[in-house]
Design a protein around this motif. Structure first.
Motif, PDB file in Angstrom:
ATOM      1  N   ARG A 237      -0.619  10.822  -4.364  1.00 22.20           N
ATOM      2  CA  ARG A 237      -1.317   9.537  -4.363  1.00 22.20           C
ATOM      3  C   ARG A 237      -1.834   9.186  -5.754  1.00 22.20           C
ATOM      4  O   ARG A 237      -2.523   9.966  -6.385  1.00 22.20           O
ATOM      5  CB  ARG A 237      -2.480   9.578  -3.378  1.00 22.20           C
ATOM      6  CG  ARG A 237      -3.393   8.349  -3.460  1.00 22.20           C
ATOM      7  CD  ARG A 237      -4.457   8.400  -2.390  1.00 22.20           C
ATOM      8  NE  ARG A 237      -5.479   7.387  -2.613  1.00 22.20           N
ATOM      9  CZ  ARG A 237      -6.423   7.072  -1.738  1.00 22.20           C
ATOM     10  NH1 ARG A 237      -6.453   7.694  -0.584  1.00 22.20           N
ATOM     11  NH2 ARG A 237      -7.323   6.152  -2.004  1.00 22.20           N
TER      12      ARG A 237
ATOM     13  N   TYR B   5      -6.948  14.246  -0.867  1.00 19.42           N
ATOM     14  CA  TYR B   5      -6.001  13.158  -0.721  1.00 19.42           C
ATOM     15  C   TYR B   5      -4.565  13.652  -0.730  1.00 19.42           C
ATOM     16  O   TYR B   5      -4.285  14.782  -1.092  1.00 19.42           O
ATOM     17  CB  TYR B   5      -6.205  12.118  -1.830  1.00 19.42           C
ATOM     18  CG  TYR B   5      -7.451  11.309  -1.640  1.00 19.42           C
ATOM     19  CD1 TYR B   5      -7.587  10.468  -0.543  1.00 19.42           C
ATOM     20  CD2 TYR B   5      -8.507  11.414  -2.542  1.00 19.42           C
ATOM     21  CE1 TYR B   5      -8.744   9.738  -0.350  1.00 19.42           C
ATOM     22  CE2 TYR B   5      -9.669  10.679  -2.353  1.00 19.42           C
ATOM     23  CZ  TYR B   5      -9.783   9.841  -1.258  1.00 19.42           C
ATOM     24  OH  TYR B   5     -10.929   9.128  -1.073  1.00 19.42           O
TER      25      TYR B   5
ATOM     26  N   GLN C 183      -4.581  20.014  -3.360  1.00 17.92           N
ATOM     27  CA  GLN C 183      -5.420  18.828  -3.257  1.00 17.92           C
ATOM     28  C   GLN C 183      -6.135  18.834  -1.914  1.00 17.92           C
ATOM     29  O   GLN C 183      -5.517  18.703  -0.866  1.00 17.92           O
ATOM     30  CB  GLN C 183      -4.567  17.582  -3.454  1.00 17.92           C
ATOM     31  CG  GLN C 183      -3.911  17.577  -4.835  1.00 17.92           C
ATOM     32  CD  GLN C 183      -3.139  16.324  -5.126  1.00 17.92           C
ATOM     33  OE1 GLN C 183      -3.412  15.277  -4.563  1.00 17.92           O
ATOM     34  NE2 GLN C 183      -2.162  16.415  -6.017  1.00 17.92           N
TER      35      GLN C 183
ATOM     36  N   GLY D 168      -3.252  12.444  -7.706  1.00 16.77           N
ATOM     37  CA  GLY D 168      -4.323  13.211  -7.081  1.00 16.77           C
ATOM     38  C   GLY D 168      -5.476  13.519  -7.992  1.00 16.77           C
ATOM     39  O   GLY D 168      -6.627  13.210  -7.678  1.00 16.77           O
TER      40      GLY D 168
ATOM     41  N   PRO E 281      -1.006  14.542  -1.869  1.00 19.53           N
ATOM     42  CA  PRO E 281      -0.680  15.122  -3.176  1.00 19.53           C
ATOM     43  C   PRO E 281      -0.126  14.145  -4.201  1.00 19.53           C
ATOM     44  O   PRO E 281      -0.417  14.274  -5.377  1.00 19.53           O
ATOM     45  CB  PRO E 281       0.341  16.200  -2.827  1.00 19.53           C
ATOM     46  CG  PRO E 281      -0.031  16.611  -1.443  1.00 19.53           C
ATOM     47  CD  PRO E 281      -0.471  15.353  -0.773  1.00 19.53           C
TER      48      PRO E 281
ATOM     49  N   ASN F 208     -10.332  14.812  -5.774  1.00 24.12           N
ATOM     50  CA  ASN F 208      -9.843  16.173  -5.555  1.00 24.12           C
ATOM     51  C   ASN F 208     -10.516  17.121  -6.534  1.00 24.12           C
ATOM     52  O   ASN F 208     -10.678  16.805  -7.713  1.00 24.12           O
ATOM     53  CB  ASN F 208      -8.329  16.229  -5.724  1.00 24.12           C
ATOM     54  CG  ASN F 208      -7.608  15.601  -4.548  1.00 24.12           C
ATOM     55  OD1 ASN F 208      -7.687  16.102  -3.434  1.00 24.12           O
ATOM     56  ND2 ASN F 208      -6.918  14.503  -4.771  1.00 24.12           N
TER      57      ASN F 208
END
Length: 747
Positions: A246, A242, A239, A427, A244, A256
């Motif tokens: 999230r 952001y 990713q 992600g 990983p 991503n």
């Protein structure tokens, strides 16, 4: 020097320069990934992976090997390299014909491409060899002077090192020695700018490759590789933007990139497969092993990398995917898992075939998956270029070739068999589903700078992937977004996002699911090769909810949308029709509740099934799309439920061929009963001469016979057939029409 994986087609290591390879057969597979199944604790998609392994063992369906080999990487690289040769100046630099200057890392990637062609013995071309030498000279010079085009030095070292190694046996020793000295002078703090996580991963890999030659220590790698590992989630995907894990309802203007996931895993794989044994060895190989399987499950049956955020729909996407697939084909072959190895090999060959489908007449690639002149920059990112991305692709194909094992045979892959629903939510916020080779990609909350929410991609058996559609489209450029697709002219203002999906009336205006910025509940309902199904529940205003059920079957995809609660009493089913790919125009036939779109001898059909009296309406607004121009069509109904169906045209049916042989007389002469079309098509669709081809279940053609089609039936005369009894795959074609099924030989 220790370099792992530089091997011939028979798994014998090629030492491209002086030194000894000490770990040629070292596996980077964790032991948990080498058994008959993968423990649930090792991968969030373990159930889907293990389901594929079981389904592959009993698979008897349609499977046709690509026919491509390791040498086809070189053939493809040659086309691109020769097309780019005309842009080289006297100093060895590659000058982009559109922007009129050297662009980013085109020159070192050209050097790598030529080095592979010449160093492998594939070509004996003095002109091209000298052009490659000049390109490597120019690239090293840029790095030593710290005047790299567009400050992209982070991307230079990897292709330069591969060029150096491949040139070693075809260039004078004095030149090799000079290069080696100069490559040892690279100053990371001067030429690397670490603009994004993936940039760091690429320059770390470059430094690791330099360390293999004793040109630097591993300290730089050890200091930074842990950060690269933290960029991967539990599913092993990289990713770039952001954290990983999230998952949030907060509107996202970046997201991503799935193409960058493939790049990062391929680049970091170069470290793992070339003997890295540092502090983070275990974590690195675990992340890469998990990502390998997730990437394999997410592949389209046409070999395409999933769409997702920036740099999607660029033809180099699949070149980097091929590196990953080749790594793991070899790893599983060494682990004594030929069936799994064959699945990864097939994925690599499908990815290569996808790259090959986007060649221009001069051998270069279209860069994006649309067929417009290079000057239009259709669907480019702000950083995309004709020379840099063509040669980025060629360099990646060179690495895929380097790590390819030609002794591994293609076996049925997840994209062929299906039988799974994959939730890749943190992600990336995607759901992938496949049944019998019919494949969808669903974005549960699009980033809205590149992708809308909803059903983005439908890749249908016997269809044309870009017609599916192969992506949705965003309505407006979002302020603050980092990048977005570019077109010669912007769409008119006021347009909404569009994907395959519903819209509903809200406060006097139509609101499409494609605009939704909330994370739904996702429930998997069924996972078999015959039917993969999942349901999403979105919260709407006023306490209402949208329930969307997606059913994927070999014949097509059915979507049912239901509004529950609230006061919504009108709903639409929306579909984006591809009007042109920039070169060819689609043929569109709309009648009542269905529309058929045909392009390049393939077709797709969209039909509103419920309510039966629905009527489709064209918007007559042409809009930009990464695959060309599209127009929305919709069916509007009064009520709270709508059901619609998307299939290839003519419709594929895996069980649409029926009949067994009936022996007559003696010997091998038999009469084949007529094959019924089972009312799959109106009789007038299929009429004329037809061809039946019979294949063993291992993919070898064993016989073919001609027949006739008409009045809804296929008729084949008596014929000579092989001795062996058993089940065969049969492909029946009549012009552009085609179906597949099984045929049982009863002796």
């Amino acid at each position: 020097m220790k370099r792992v994986g530089w091997k011939s087609p028979i798994l014998v290591v090629i030492v491209l320069s002086a030194g000894t390879v000490t770990a040629a057969n070292t596996s980077i597979l964790p032991s948990a990934f080498t058994g008959d199944s993968i423990p649930a604790a090792e991968h969030p998609l373990a159930a889907q992976i293990n389901g594929f392994i079981r389904n592959q063992a009993k698979y008897t369906g349609a499977f046709s090997p690509t026919g491509l080999t390791r040498t086809d990487y070189l053939r493809t690289i040659e086309k691109i390299a020769r097309a780019m040769l005309k842009y080289q100046n006297a100093n060895g630099q590659i000058i982009d014909p559109v922007i009129g200057r050297e662009h980013q890392y085109a020159t070192p990637c050209f050097a790598h491409a030529v080095a592979v062609l010449c160093g492998s013995g594939f070509l004996d071309d003095a002109t091209l060899l000298q052009a490659g030498i000049k390109a490597l000279d120019a690239s090293i010079g840029h790095m030593l002077r710290d005047d790299v085009p567009d400050s992209h030095g982070d991307f230079f070292t990897v292709p330069m090192m591969f060029a150096f190694w491949n040139f070693e046996n075809v260039v004078d020793a004095s030149k090799v020695s000079s290069w080696r000295t100069d490559l040892g002078k690279i100053n990371p703090s001067a030429v690397y700018i670490d603009a994004a996580p993936n940039w760091i991963g690429i320059n770390v890999t470059g430094e690791f490759l330099r360390s293999l030659e004793g040109l630097t220590s591993l300290s730089y790698v050890e200091e930074r590789i842990e950060y690269q590992i933290t960029r991967t989630g539990a599913d092993g995907l990289y990713q770039d933007s952001y954290d990983p894990e999230r998952t949030s309802d907060v509107p996202n203007t970046d997201g991503n990139s799935l193409p960058y996931d493939n790049v990062a895993r391929a680049i970091l794989g170069l470290i793992a497969t070339n003997g890295y044994e540092g502090d983070h060895y275990r974590e690195l190989r675990s992340c890469l092993s998990r990502g390998a399987w997730t990437g394999l499950l997410c592949q389209s049956p046409f070999g395409e990398v999933p769409t997702g955020m920036r740099s999607s729909h660029h033809f180099w996407n699949e070149a980097y995917a091929a590196i990953n697939y080749e790594f793991w084909a070899t790893q599983y072959a060494r682990a004594g898992k030929p069936e799994i190895a064959g699945a990864f090999k097939r994925a690599a060959m499908l990815a290569l075939s996808c790259v090959q489908s986007w060649h221009r007449p001069d051998g270069s690639g279209y860069v994006t998956k649309a067929r417009y002149p290079i000057e239009s920059k259709w669907g480019f990112m702000a950083y995309s270029g004709h020379t840099q991305y063509n040669l980025w692709c060629a360099s990646a194909l060179g690495m895929a070739w380097q790590y390819s094992d030609s002794t591994i045979a293609e076996k049925a892959a997840p994209c062929d068999i299906g039988g799974f629903v994959c939730k890749v939510l943190p992600g990336f916020k995607k759901v992938f589903a496949n049944a019998g080779g019919t494949y969808i990609e669903y974005d549960v909350r699009g980033d809205h700078a590149h992708n809308p929410t909803g059903l983005l991609r439908l890749h249908l058996k016997t269809g044309y992937p870009q017609l599916g559609p192969s992506d949705g489209a965003v309505g407006q450029v979002i302020s603050g977004a980092q990048y977005w697709p570019l077109y010669p002219q912007n769409d008119p203002p006021g347009l909404q996002n569009l994907s395959v999906g519903p819209a509903w009336m809200e406060s006097g205006a139509w609101y499409p699911l494609a605009e939704m910025q909330k994370i739904p509940q996702v429930v998997i309902l069924d996972e078999t090769p015959e039917r993969s199904c999942f349901k999403l529940i979105y919260g709407l205003s006023g306490g209402a909810t949208l329930h969307e059920t997606v059913v994927v079957e070999p014949r097509g995809v059915t979507v049912t949308d239901s509004l529950v609660g609230g006061n919504h009493n009108a709903i639409r089913a929306c579909y984006p029709m591809l009007l042109t790919d920039g070169e060819a125009e689609s043929e569109i036939s709309l009648s009542g509740n269905q529309v058929t779109v045909k392009l390049r001898n393939k077709g797709v059909r969209f039909m509103v099934r419920r309510p039966e009296n629905a009527t489709l309406v064209r918007t007559n607004v042409k809009r930009n799309h990464r695959n060309g121009k599209f127009e929305a069509v919709y069916g509007e109904v009064q009520g709270r439920v709508v059901e619609y169906y998307v299939s290839a045209w003519p419709e594929y049916d895996q069980t649409g061929i029926s009949g067994n042989d009936t022996p007559i007389n003696t010997g091998n002469a038999i009469s084949i009963r007529p094959f019924s079309l089972r009312n799959m098509h109106p009789p007038e669709i299929v009429s004329g001469s037809l061809l039946l081809r019979f294949y063993s279940l291992q993919g070898r053609e064993v016989a073919r016979v001609s027949g006739t089609a008409g009045n809804g039936r296929l008729t084949v005369p008596g014929r000579t057939f092989p001795e062996s009894s058993g089940v065969y795959r049969v492909v029946v074609s009549c012009g552009d029409w085609r179906i597949e099924g099984t045929y049982t030989r009863i002796k």
